[in-house]
Write a protein that holds these residues in place. Structure first.
Motif, PDB file in Angstrom:
ATOM      1  N   ASP A 104       0.812  -1.229   0.000  1.00 43.61           N
ATOM      2  CA  ASP A 104       0.000   0.000   0.000  1.00 43.61           C
ATOM      3  C   ASP A 104       0.839   1.269   0.000  1.00 43.61           C
ATOM      4  O   ASP A 104       0.480   2.280   0.617  1.00 43.61           O
ATOM      5  CB  ASP A 104      -0.962   0.009   1.196  1.00 43.61           C
ATOM      6  CG  ASP A 104      -1.991  -1.098   1.121  1.00 43.61           C
ATOM      7  OD1 ASP A 104      -2.356  -1.482  -0.008  1.00 43.61           O
ATOM      8  OD2 ASP A 104      -2.421  -1.593   2.191  1.00 43.61           O
ATOM      9  N   ARG A 132      -9.013   1.378   1.163  1.00 48.41           N
ATOM     10  CA  ARG A 132      -7.664   1.074   1.631  1.00 48.41           C
ATOM     11  C   ARG A 132      -6.965   2.377   1.983  1.00 48.41           C
ATOM     12  O   ARG A 132      -7.287   3.450   1.458  1.00 48.41           O
ATOM     13  CB  ARG A 132      -6.854   0.335   0.558  1.00 48.41           C
ATOM     14  CG  ARG A 132      -7.476  -0.969   0.076  1.00 48.41           C
ATOM     15  CD  ARG A 132      -6.556  -1.682  -0.902  1.00 48.41           C
ATOM     16  NE  ARG A 132      -5.364  -2.187  -0.229  1.00 48.41           N
ATOM     17  CZ  ARG A 132      -5.292  -3.369   0.372  1.00 48.41           C
ATOM     18  NH1 ARG A 132      -6.371  -4.154   0.418  1.00 48.41           N
ATOM     19  NH2 ARG A 132      -4.174  -3.780   0.947  1.00 48.41           N
ATOM     20  N   LEU A 155      -3.624   4.355   1.634  1.00 47.12           N
ATOM     21  CA  LEU A 155      -2.412   4.394   0.831  1.00 47.12           C
ATOM     22  C   LEU A 155      -1.420   5.367   1.446  1.00 47.12           C
ATOM     23  O   LEU A 155      -1.794   6.462   1.869  1.00 47.12           O
ATOM     24  CB  LEU A 155      -2.722   4.817  -0.606  1.00 47.12           C
ATOM     25  CG  LEU A 155      -3.698   3.926  -1.386  1.00 47.12           C
ATOM     26  CD1 LEU A 155      -3.901   4.497  -2.779  1.00 47.12           C
ATOM     27  CD2 LEU A 155      -3.192   2.495  -1.447  1.00 47.12           C
ATOM     28  N   THR A 163       0.618  -4.100  -5.055  1.00 42.50           N
ATOM     29  CA  THR A 163      -0.281  -3.089  -4.495  1.00 42.50           C
ATOM     30  C   THR A 163      -1.379  -2.733  -5.487  1.00 42.50           C
ATOM     31  O   THR A 163      -2.540  -2.539  -5.119  1.00 42.50           O
ATOM     32  CB  THR A 163       0.511  -1.827  -4.097  1.00 42.50           C
ATOM     33  OG1 THR A 163       1.444  -2.160  -3.059  1.00 42.50           O
ATOM     34  CG2 THR A 163      -0.412  -0.729  -3.600  1.00 42.50           C
ATOM     35  N   ILE A 195      -5.388  -2.888  -4.817  1.00 43.09           N
ATOM     36  CA  ILE A 195      -6.296  -1.750  -4.956  1.00 43.09           C
ATOM     37  C   ILE A 195      -7.455  -2.110  -5.883  1.00 43.09           C
ATOM     38  O   ILE A 195      -8.624  -1.860  -5.568  1.00 43.09           O
ATOM     39  CB  ILE A 195      -5.534  -0.514  -5.494  1.00 43.09           C
ATOM     40  CG1 ILE A 195      -4.472  -0.061  -4.488  1.00 43.09           C
ATOM     41  CG2 ILE A 195      -6.516   0.631  -5.776  1.00 43.09           C
ATOM     42  CD1 ILE A 195      -3.577   1.047  -5.020  1.00 43.09           C
TER      43      ILE A 195
END
Length: 391
Positions: free
Chosen positions: A147, A179, A181, A205, A209
């Motif tokens: 992330d 999420r 980030l 990542t 996502i």
């Protein structure tokens, strides 16, 4: 040559004398031509920024050959193809590596304003750099953490405070797709007509996502060719070897493919081209009005010249001399003002808009053509008239 120069020096500058006799009319003419030039400069500047900004990602891709889906239209509409095509590409002699690049648009919260915004996400394996961007390649280890993303310093929007915090060594966080980030670094690429900003992240990542995306479906394949192999020859072998569900381009061809979309298929490119043509027509009308008025105001003088034996060629030369003088005088302010306007537009849009010598030459050529065409139209009556009818 010396005789010609001496002849020109002895020649009375009749065109300039007629223009400068009425300074008010001359000023209006110069302003009109400058206005037309400014319009052409701005239209051509926006058109060039359209092509430049939308091919920037393509030009920075690290690879000699690019694989895309036959359904791909441009970088914002790439579609996908099977990742196994990359493995098959490595069967061709001369192919050193073939790596995947994932692309998708993401709606996230602006880390500074907390408002939603759309950015373009580029995902790739950090162990296999996908771009020739030193700022990105120095921070690849940071992307191996889950992330984490790198953010574009040249983004369009309110990001200055967030960028300053990241430059100071802070880790800025935001939310997207449920999420959190972490923005762990900065690079500079710039906005485009298709995206306000870009995010660089790892392929892992990226897939976290966009959970609906499969690792086996990639957007772009970046193929590196060994130095002692001809890139065009390897590309041709790939076209013959790979199935029809993938298209093969050299890097230069891929940049041209992207540019052609915005030049031909996109309505934006057509609008800018039409705007340039309209500015040219406006300039023709303005100069025609000035020269036509000047010719009509001096018909008796022209009649006298004809009665004295001067040919139409000489009279046309006088009008064309006026046209060239107007073109040069109008071009000077018409070229200087767009420099400042380009800067204002670049600051407001985060697009690469700037003056180039090539564009200045093009507009100067168009200006001379515009004035010469107007002069030719304005002298039609003069060419067909009889001296006796002019008195």
């Amino acid at each position: 040559m010396i005789r010609l120069i001496n002849k020109i020096r002895r020649r009375t500058p009749l065109g300039w004398l007629q223009l400068s006799h009425d300074k008010g009319r001359l000023a209006v003419a110069i302003a009109g031509i400058a206005f037309a030039d400014i319009l052409m400069f701005m239209q051509l500047g926006f058109q060039a920024s359209l092509y430049d900004s939308n091919t920037r990602v393509n030009r920075y891709m690290r690879g000699d050959i690019v694989l895309i889906s036959p359904k791909a239209l441009n970088l914002q509409n790439t579609s996908t193809f099977a990742r196994r095509r990359l493995l098959q590409a490595q069967d061709i002699p001369g192919v050193v590596s073939a790596n995947a690049l994932y692309i998708n648009n993401l709606t996230w919260k602006n880390p500074q304003t907390k408002l939603t915004a759309t950015v373009q996400v580029l995902g790739f394996d950090p162990d296999q750099p996908a771009f020739n961007l030193p700022e990105v390649n120095k921070q690849l280890d940071k992307l191996k953490m889950a992330d984490t993303v790198l953010f574009d310093r040249g983004a369009r929007g309110e990001y200055s405070e967030a960028i300053a915090a990241i430059d100071a060594g802070e880790i800025v966080t935001t939310e997207a797709e449920k999420r959190t980030l972490s923005i762990v670094g900065i690079f500079e690429l710039g906005a485009s007509f298709g995206a306000d900003a870009s995010l660089m992240t790892s392929d892992q990542t990226f897939l976290q996502i966009f959970r609906r995306r499969e690792a086996g479906s990639v957007n772009i394949g970046l193929v590196e060719v060994a130095p002692n192999y001809n890139v065009d020859a390897v590309a041709q072998r790939l076209r013959e070897y790979l199935p029809e569900d993938v298209r093969v381009f050299t890097k230069a061809e891929y940049v041209t493919f992207e540019e052609n979309y915005w030049r031909v298929a996109s309505p934006v490119g057509f609008v800018f081209g039409l705007g340039t043509a309209m500015a040219f027509i406006v300039g023709v009308v303005i100069v025609y009005q000035v020269l036509s008025t000047d010719v009509n105001a001096h018909l008796k003088e022209y009649a006298t010249f004809k009665a004295m034996g001067y040919q139409n060629t000489y009279l046309l030369t006088v009008v064309f001399e006026e046209a060239i003088i107007l073109a040069l005088l109008g071009f000077i302010p018409g070229a200087l003002l767009p420099i400042g306007l380009y800067q204002v537009a670049a600051n407001a849009t985060a697009l690469p808009i700037y003056m180039t010598l090539t564009r200045a030459r093009l507009v100067l050529t168009l200006t001379v053509m515009m004035c010469m065409l107007s002069g030719a139209i304005a002298t039609r009556r003069l060419q067909s008239a009889d001296p006796a009818d002019m008195f």
